[in-house]
Design a protein around this motif. Sequence first.
Motif, PDB file in Angstrom:
ATOM      1  N   ALA A 220     -12.566 137.919  13.632  1.00 19.32           N
ATOM      2  CA  ALA A 220     -13.951 137.985  14.080  1.00 19.32           C
ATOM      3  C   ALA A 220     -14.689 136.657  13.949  1.00 19.32           C
ATOM      4  CB  ALA A 220     -14.700 139.064  13.304  1.00 19.32           C
ATOM      5  N   ASP A 221     -15.669 136.466  14.830  1.00 21.02           N
ATOM      6  CA  ASP A 221     -16.622 135.369  14.713  1.00 21.02           C
ATOM      7  C   ASP A 221     -17.848 135.806  13.904  1.00 21.02           C
ATOM      8  OD1 ASP A 221     -15.281 133.368  16.435  1.00 21.02           O
ATOM      9  OD2 ASP A 221     -15.610 134.879  17.972  1.00 21.02           O
ATOM     10  N   ARG A 222     -18.216 137.101  14.048  1.00 21.22           N
ATOM     11  CA  ARG A 222     -19.267 137.691  13.224  1.00 21.22           C
ATOM     12  C   ARG A 222     -18.863 139.112  12.859  1.00 21.22           C
ATOM     13  NH1 ARG A 222     -23.721 134.835  12.363  1.00 21.22           N
ATOM     14  NH2 ARG A 222     -24.911 136.611  11.583  1.00 21.22           N
ATOM     15  N   ILE A 223     -19.332 139.558  11.692  1.00 19.51           N
ATOM     16  CA  ILE A 223     -18.982 140.876  11.181  1.00 19.51           C
ATOM     17  C   ILE A 223     -20.264 141.636  10.864  1.00 19.51           C
ATOM     18  CG2 ILE A 223     -17.805 142.181   9.358  1.00 19.51           C
ATOM     19  CD1 ILE A 223     -15.983 139.757   8.942  1.00 19.51           C
ATOM     20  N   GLY A 229     -24.333 155.010   9.560  1.00 23.41           N
ATOM     21  CA  GLY A 229     -24.944 154.763  10.859  1.00 23.41           C
ATOM     22  C   GLY A 229     -25.938 153.634  10.914  1.00 23.41           C
ATOM     23  N   ARG A 230     -26.089 152.885   9.791  1.00 19.63           N
ATOM     24  CA  ARG A 230     -27.078 151.816   9.754  1.00 19.63           C
ATOM     25  C   ARG A 230     -26.392 150.485   9.444  1.00 19.63           C
ATOM     26  NH1 ARG A 230     -31.803 154.887   6.152  1.00 19.63           N
ATOM     27  NH2 ARG A 230     -31.966 156.722   7.515  1.00 19.63           N
ATOM     28  N   LEU A 231     -26.877 149.427  10.067  1.00 22.25           N
ATOM     29  CA  LEU A 231     -26.319 148.100   9.845  1.00 22.25           C
ATOM     30  C   LEU A 231     -26.917 147.527   8.560  1.00 22.25           C
ATOM     31  CD1 LEU A 231     -24.339 146.219  11.345  1.00 22.25           C
ATOM     32  CD2 LEU A 231     -26.311 145.135  12.410  1.00 22.25           C
ATOM     33  N   MET A 232     -26.041 147.303   7.578  1.00 27.89           N
ATOM     34  CA  MET A 232     -26.475 146.825   6.269  1.00 27.89           C
ATOM     35  C   MET A 232     -26.451 145.303   6.164  1.00 27.89           C
ATOM     36  SD  MET A 232     -27.345 149.342   4.414  1.00 27.89           S
ATOM     37  CE  MET A 232     -27.388 151.104   4.703  1.00 27.89           C
ATOM     38  N   GLU A 233     -25.462 144.680   6.811  1.00 24.67           N
ATOM     39  CA  GLU A 233     -25.335 143.229   6.703  1.00 24.67           C
ATOM     40  C   GLU A 233     -24.586 142.707   7.919  1.00 24.67           C
ATOM     41  OE1 GLU A 233     -23.851 139.785   3.492  1.00 24.67           O
ATOM     42  OE2 GLU A 233     -23.732 141.914   2.976  1.00 24.67           O
ATOM     43  N   GLU A 234     -24.916 141.481   8.304  1.00 27.37           N
ATOM     44  CA  GLU A 234     -24.215 140.806   9.390  1.00 27.37           C
ATOM     45  C   GLU A 234     -24.085 139.338   9.028  1.00 27.37           C
ATOM     46  OE1 GLU A 234     -24.998 141.085  13.990  1.00 27.37           O
ATOM     47  OE2 GLU A 234     -25.967 139.305  13.167  1.00 27.37           O
ATOM     48  N   ALA A 235     -22.864 138.802   9.172  1.00 28.29           N
ATOM     49  CA  ALA A 235     -22.629 137.406   8.806  1.00 28.29           C
ATOM     50  C   ALA A 235     -21.322 136.945   9.430  1.00 28.29           C
ATOM     51  CB  ALA A 235     -22.560 137.252   7.286  1.00 28.29           C
ATOM     52  N   THR A 236     -21.067 135.646   9.351  1.00 29.34           N
ATOM     53  CA  THR A 236     -19.756 135.132   9.730  1.00 29.34           C
ATOM     54  C   THR A 236     -18.755 135.540   8.652  1.00 29.34           C
ATOM     55  OG1 THR A 236     -20.043 133.045   8.537  1.00 29.34           O
ATOM     56  CG2 THR A 236     -20.832 133.136  10.824  1.00 29.34           C
ATOM     57  N   LEU A 240     -19.581 136.119   4.718  1.00 32.96           N
ATOM     58  CA  LEU A 240     -19.460 137.476   4.199  1.00 32.96           C
ATOM     59  C   LEU A 240     -18.501 137.543   3.015  1.00 32.96           C
ATOM     60  CD1 LEU A 240     -20.575 140.343   5.200  1.00 32.96           C
ATOM     61  CD2 LEU A 240     -18.214 140.744   5.859  1.00 32.96           C
ATOM     62  N   PHE A 241     -17.379 136.846   3.103  1.00 36.78           N
ATOM     63  CA  PHE A 241     -16.378 136.925   2.043  1.00 36.78           C
ATOM     64  C   PHE A 241     -16.715 136.016   0.863  1.00 36.78           C
ATOM     65  CE2 PHE A 241     -14.137 138.954   5.428  1.00 36.78           C
ATOM     66  CZ  PHE A 241     -13.250 139.820   4.812  1.00 36.78           C
ATOM     67  N   ALA A 242     -17.441 134.938   1.105  1.00 33.68           N
ATOM     68  CA  ALA A 242     -17.802 134.032   0.013  1.00 33.68           C
ATOM     69  C   ALA A 242     -19.073 134.486  -0.700  1.00 33.68           C
ATOM     70  CB  ALA A 242     -17.988 132.611   0.542  1.00 33.68           C
ATOM     71  N   ARG A 243     -20.073 134.972   0.077  1.00 31.75           N
ATOM     72  CA  ARG A 243     -21.360 135.338  -0.511  1.00 31.75           C
ATOM     73  C   ARG A 243     -21.877 136.635   0.109  1.00 31.75           C
ATOM     74  NH1 ARG A 243     -21.496 130.122   0.706  1.00 31.75           N
ATOM     75  NH2 ARG A 243     -22.678 130.527   2.613  1.00 31.75           N
ATOM     76  N   PRO A 244     -21.250 137.772  -0.198  1.00 30.67           N
ATOM     77  CA  PRO A 244     -21.772 139.044   0.320  1.00 30.67           C
ATOM     78  C   PRO A 244     -23.158 139.320  -0.262  1.00 30.67           C
ATOM     79  CG  PRO A 244     -20.090 139.439  -1.354  1.00 30.67           C
ATOM     80  CD  PRO A 244     -20.077 137.968  -1.068  1.00 30.67           C
ATOM     81  N   ARG A 245     -24.108 139.635   0.605  1.00 30.42           N
ATOM     82  CA  ARG A 245     -25.499 139.782   0.172  1.00 30.42           C
ATOM     83  C   ARG A 245     -25.874 141.226  -0.163  1.00 30.42           C
ATOM     84  NH1 ARG A 245     -26.639 134.649  -1.159  1.00 30.42           N
ATOM     85  NH2 ARG A 245     -26.533 133.204   0.606  1.00 30.42           N
ATOM     86  N   HIS A 246     -25.266 142.194   0.493  1.00 35.40           N
ATOM     87  CA  HIS A 246     -25.647 143.590   0.282  1.00 35.40           C
ATOM     88  C   HIS A 246     -24.723 144.234  -0.753  1.00 35.40           C
ATOM     89  CE1 HIS A 246     -26.769 147.751   1.080  1.00 35.40           C
ATOM     90  NE2 HIS A 246     -27.789 147.286   1.776  1.00 35.40           N
ATOM     91  N   PRO A 247     -25.248 145.077  -1.640  1.00 29.42           N
ATOM     92  CA  PRO A 247     -24.392 145.742  -2.638  1.00 29.42           C
ATOM     93  C   PRO A 247     -23.262 146.558  -2.022  1.00 29.42           C
ATOM     94  CG  PRO A 247     -26.701 145.983  -3.229  1.00 29.42           C
ATOM     95  CD  PRO A 247     -26.679 145.341  -1.866  1.00 29.42           C
TER      96      PRO A 247
END
Length: 325
Positions: A220-223, A229-236, A240-247
């Motif tokens: 992926a280019d973005r995840i 049913g709700r989008l919690m986080e979106e990142a490259t 996402l793998f280095a600094r996940p923001r959502h619990p």
Amino acid sequence: MTAFVEVSHLGRSFDVSKPWLNRVIERLPRRNLVAVSDVSFQIEEGAVYALVGESGSGKSTIGRMLAGLMTPSEGQVRVAGADLHADPSARKAAGIQMIFQDPYASLNPRWRVRRIICEPVVVAGGETAGLAERLLEQVGLSAEDAEKFPHEFSGGQRQRICIARALAANPRLIICDEPTSALDVSVQAQVLNLMSDLRDELGLTYMFISHDLTVVRHMADRIGVLYLGRLMEEATPAQLFARPRHPYTQMLLAAAPLMDGRTREIDLPKGEVPDPISPPPGCAFNPRCPFAVDLCRKERPELREFGGSRVACHRAEEIAAQSAA
């Protein structure tokens, strides 16, 4: 620059009520299952956008709405500038195809491979001479396989046939609904490499649906991370793998297997996924979140920019500061 795919406030609910007479006798209200709620994202042309999440998070429902196979209850899907569900010709003009999860169930066992691959072109009234043979060779099979039936192929070969069928209609966007989950690990790598090569060769745009973070990390280019049913986080992938923001993202990454085979101890997620018929107020993840406070239980967080990602969490900054410390 306008994105190739624009998903705006997309929602889909299903009426799961008992029959009318039962409701009258038992004095029961209507019941709606909210599968997707207020999801927005964009996909640039030639990019791979991945949706990940647990089973029942709404990934496949979003995929079917993007493919035009299901109508949204609310929101809008625009592909190549056209409203997919308001304009009947938009889906064909946008060149959308779909690869399904199970290669054993998605091929007609009574049809020869040539007919399976050429069917989208036949429906559109196009020319099919030599098409199946060319596409079979393009996906790494033999031209002679056009005369065979699906039962004569392995799972990985069947998925290649599904990819060839998708390519027959000259698509610009392909929705991939967990295309490798039914395959062995070694075969998964072959199919993913093929899809990556075809993307580079033909300039395809993919929306990739998966529950396997290790797969989307390299595709992926973005995840986008979905929960209930709700989008919690979106990142490259790198972010996402280095600094996940959502619990919730942190929970998913902590539970993912290590590629080096080492063992580790993790705190198992507490609680269960809430009932989508009666989701909790506020943040959908709050009953299982170790960082939840009263605000999380009362007010639903909006998806907002933070540190190069988009995150729907009231306490994202505090959690990031704690992790850094």
